[in-house]
Design an enzyme around this catalytic site. Structure first.
Site, mmCIF file in Angstrom:
data_model
loop_
_atom_site.group_PDB
_atom_site.id
_atom_site.type_symbol
_atom_site.label_atom_id
_atom_site.label_comp_id
_atom_site.label_asym_id
_atom_site.label_seq_id
_atom_site.Cartn_x
_atom_site.Cartn_y
_atom_site.Cartn_z
ATOM 1 N N THR A 89 3.833 32.097 8.383
ATOM 2 C CA THR A 89 2.416 31.864 8.135
ATOM 3 C C THR A 89 1.624 32.034 9.424
ATOM 4 O O THR A 89 1.962 31.458 10.453
ATOM 5 C CB THR A 89 2.189 30.449 7.571
ATOM 6 N N GLY B 283 3.282 37.023 24.755
ATOM 7 C CA GLY B 283 3.470 38.372 25.258
ATOM 8 C C GLY B 283 4.934 38.749 25.301
ATOM 9 O O GLY B 283 5.299 39.908 25.042
ATOM 10 N N ASN C 289 1.730 42.118 37.583
ATOM 11 C CA ASN C 289 1.234 40.742 37.646
ATOM 12 C C ASN C 289 1.168 40.193 39.061
ATOM 13 O O ASN C 289 0.403 39.268 39.345
ATOM 14 C CB ASN C 289 2.102 39.828 36.776
ATOM 15 N N CYS D 247 12.433 30.043 44.298
ATOM 16 C CA CYS D 247 13.244 29.054 45.005
ATOM 17 C C CYS D 247 14.507 28.773 44.201
ATOM 18 O O CYS D 247 14.429 28.392 43.028
ATOM 19 C CB CYS D 247 12.451 27.768 45.209
#
Length: 382
Positions: free
Chosen positions: A239, A72, A153, A327
């Site tokens: 490819t 993505g 998200n 973090c």
């Protein structure tokens, strides 16, 4: 699945066994290069053509408008950089929003650094939504592209893409939509949305990691990221990974069937059952982050008063879920998404993202609620 109850479907999904079955022949006997003219290229070429049509059908597109990519993030970068470089504008202007995926935000920053682009980051309201009026006000004569995700998200917030794209169409500006979290979870149709480019991601919809697609409306010009043999109609050389593309195509077929049978409504009911159980078990302590209605049916982002999200997950190994915090050097920082929505530090650090999927059950939801409630009570008393 065995082990902890999986509530992190927005991070990644298991590969559906039917997807694996569809891929296996392309990894074994049908191994040929789809560009080869001889016998060994025939089956892979036909499989690639079918996969392209399957992905297109799920998004309401035509097969020739689908470009397969490796992720993505690559699809997002191809859309943004591809449009900007093909535009020929001396100082192109790109618009996105503050809660966008890092793939888009970082691509915009690179365009600023290397291609003299102007970038505007639109604000969002307290539910994480962009106001169409803000987009209209930000457009200039040099604007070549607007990129707004369909579903966030973290919170699942669904942007008003149809209204936003209407604004850009009136000004002749291209519109890209990262729909990684939305495709397969809700019906998505590029014509109804009125967009020019759309990102689809395999591992968010029960296909393997390493395959995605970019819908490119017929007539839209892109400069490729990868140069070479002219595959994908010149948009992406190399490819083609036929087996991976076949996996994405099979996943698209499964998603279409699931949506047609109302599977997303079942997931919404489970999500709401989980929310209600948590609110009942922790009265007055559970706050929803993001819209109540305009969100993905599988996503529940909540803050539990009196705890830190990472502390709760560390105390309860029986569930697999996410927090919005990051973090750094041992210190947790609030989610940029929740911060952009105006949430305070304590509420942002208390956030949990619980995302359900194809194999979530009532038993899973009920047990997860028990575990979260128990952990929240225990952590709060320390």
């Amino acid at each position: 699945m065995t082990g902890a109850i999986y509530l992190d479907y927005n991070a990644t999904t298991p590969v559906d066994p039917a997807v694996t079955d569809a891929m296996l022949p392309l990894l074994t006997s049908a191994f040929g290069n789809p560009s080869s003219d001889h016998h060994y290229g025939t089956q892979p070429r036909a499989a690639l053509t079918r996969a392209r049509a399957q992905v297109a059908a799920l998004a309401g597109a035509s097969a020739e408008e689908i470009v397969f990519t490796g992720s993505g993030s690559e699809a997002d970068n191809l859309a943004l950089r591809g449009v900007v470089l093909a535009s020929g504008v001396d100082r192109p202007h790109v618009i996105t929003q503050r809660t966008e995926h890092p793939a888009v935000l970082h691509a915009c920053e690179a365009l600023r650094r290397w291609h003299n682009a102007d970038v505007t980051l639109l604000p969002v309201d307290s539910e994480g939504l962009v106001e169409p009026a803000d987009l209209a006000a930000a457009l200039t004569e040099r604007t070549v592209l607007v990129s707004i995700m369909l579903a966030n998200n973290e919170t699942g917030a669904l942007q008003p893409i149809g209204e936003l794209s209407r604004v850009t169409r009136e000004r002749g500006v291209l519109f890209h939509c990262d729909a990684a979290q939305a495709v397969g979870k809700i019906p998505v149709d590029v014509t109804e949305l009125g967009i020019d480019l759309l990102t689809v991601v395999g591992h968010k919809m029960y296909a393997p990691k390493g395959i995605a697609a970019l819908y490119v409306r017929a007539g839209v010009r892109l400069e490729p990221l990868v140069y070479g043999g002219g595959q994908e109609r010149g948009s992406r050389a190399g490819t083609e990974p036929v087996a991976m593309a076949v996996g994405l195509g099979a996943a698209a077929d499964l998603a279409a069937t699931d949506l047609a049978s109302g599977g997303h409504h079942r997931i919404r009911q489970l999500r709401d059952r989980l929310h209600a159980s948590l609110a009942e078990g922790l009265p007055g302590r559970v706050t929803l982050n993001g819209p109540l209605d305009a969100r993905l049916p599988n996503t529940l982002n909540i803050s539990i008063d009196g705890i830190l999200g990472h502390d709760l997950l560390a105390a309860q190994s029986g569930i697999a879920a996410s927090t919005g915090s990051a973090c750094h050097s041992g210190a947790h920082e609030p989610s940029p998404v929740l911060t952009a929505m105006g949430l305070g530090t304590s509420r942002s650090l208390a956030a949990l993202r619980l995302s359900l999927g194809r194999w979530s059950s009532e038993e899973d939801v009920d047990r997860a609620a028990e575990l979260i409630v128990s952990a929240a009570r225990a952590v709060a008393t320390r």
